[in-house]
Write an enzyme that holds these catalytic residues in place. Sequence first.
Site, PDB file in Angstrom:
ATOM      1  N   SER A 127     -35.145 -34.241  -5.166  1.00 49.82           N
ATOM      2  CA  SER A 127     -34.524 -33.483  -6.254  1.00 49.82           C
ATOM      3  C   SER A 127     -33.483 -34.341  -6.954  1.00 49.82           C
ATOM      4  CB  SER A 127     -33.840 -32.260  -5.633  1.00 49.82           C
ATOM      5  OG  SER A 127     -32.974 -31.653  -6.539  1.00 49.82           O
ATOM      6  N   TYR A 148     -27.958 -28.076   1.037  1.00 51.86           N
ATOM      7  CA  TYR A 148     -29.348 -28.214   0.569  1.00 51.86           C
ATOM      8  C   TYR A 148     -29.589 -29.651   0.094  1.00 51.86           C
ATOM      9  CZ  TYR A 148     -33.170 -28.384  -2.765  1.00 51.86           C
ATOM     10  OH  TYR A 148     -34.288 -28.779  -3.454  1.00 51.86           O
ATOM     11  N   LYS A 194     -32.030 -33.112   1.449  1.00 51.51           N
ATOM     12  CA  LYS A 194     -32.934 -33.964   0.648  1.00 51.51           C
ATOM     13  C   LYS A 194     -32.555 -35.437   0.811  1.00 51.51           C
ATOM     14  CE  LYS A 194     -35.485 -30.751  -0.971  1.00 51.51           C
ATOM     15  NZ  LYS A 194     -36.859 -30.621  -0.515  1.00 51.51           N
TER      16      LYS A 194
END
Length: 346
Positions: free
Chosen positions: A124, A148, A152
């Site tokens: 992302s 979050y 990643k």
Amino acid sequence: MNILVTGGAGYIGSHTSIELINAGYEVIIVDNLCNSNFIVVDRIQEITGKKVKFYKIDATNKEELKKVFVENKIDAVIHFAALKAVGESVEKPLEYYSNNLINTINIWELMKEFNVDKFVFSSSATVYGSPKTCPIKEDFPLSTTNPYGSTKLMIENMLRDICKADKDFNVAILRYFNPIGAHDSGKIGEEPNGIPNNLMPYITKVAVGKLKELSVFGNDYDTHDGTGVRDYIHVVDLAIGHVKALEKLNQKPGLVTYNLGTGTGYSVLDLVKSFEKASGVKIPYKIVDRRAGDIAMCYADPSKAKEELGWVAKYDIDKMCKDSWNWQSKNPNGYNSEEKILETVK
Ligand code: NAD
Ligand code: WQD
């Protein structure tokens, strides 16, 4: 080739499954349906006219997941399965670290055991943290601002270590910008649980009368109209990017990393205007305070994907808005038939 698509019942995974099938691949979906619906698998089959193998499995359960590798000769894995809500990850960091990291490690261990050497990872733009300038290139510094995003970046870092040690492992890290839009058929699209956090699903819920008005988070950013600027990309373009990445992995490149974005930034109010034009529906909004953690501007330099994958996003903002509206207006309750009112509509 048989492609294992984890999280294939989700928003991006379902669109990618369709593009894979269209390109001649066999698709095997693993999803625990924690943020998706089984109906999606039926709809993928309806759209493509092809059978899709589906396993309702939680990928954090390695024994269960192993069955998929035993029963199928997997050639490559595209790994979408993850929890993805930024705000929720701040509230429940352990759930995010546990789900996103354990399922990924399970997959890698099984890939090693079953000699599967091609892996595509859903990363992302969040791994760029607060970029100093735009457009963002793949070699910009990496940092994160929430659990979050940290999952990643941790997975990216693990992949870099694994590929250094194992020269036969081929990995494409794809850093998505802001996917919106839906399949042209209007049969599949984005259906977040509860009140949406992201801009486009919020707009479409206002448009179908499930939410009263949009809150625009700040109009005092250093952007052309003061509202936040993002690189919105049609989910079908993003899906096609995965097919291109797989083709690249067939050339055994080792580890490659690409931004998948259009390279153009639109503000919140630009998106509202485009949506109103595409749908003919007025979106009432009010300006509120900035949302904690938001940045002013974020858009990609997608030239590396163009040069190395031959991939360019082809759909513009009008098509993105038209398809988001087509999906939401045909499915005002998403994949559920019962009526859901998300907040009091006065
Ligand atoms: P989504 O929630 O629609 O899809 C994820 C799917 O994974 C869901 O169907 C969910 O049920 C499944 N899943 C989650 N944990 C699982 C587990 N342990 N085992 C099996 N299945 C599991 O999300 P999406 O928008 O399609 O995102 C797909 C991927 O792309 C995610 O990794 C996400 O972090 C990443 N991503 C999304 C965006 C975005 O804005 N949508 C942007 C950048 C990156
Ligand atoms: C876009 C713009 C908001 C909602 C998030 C994640 C990121 C990635 C994509 C997964 C911003 C504004 C939003 C609303 C608003 N996901 N906005 N009112 O924040 O760019 O990225 O999704 O990897 O990690 O952080 O997307 O759609 O939430 O916001 O004004 O109700 O819309 O402030 O400027 P974002 P978004």
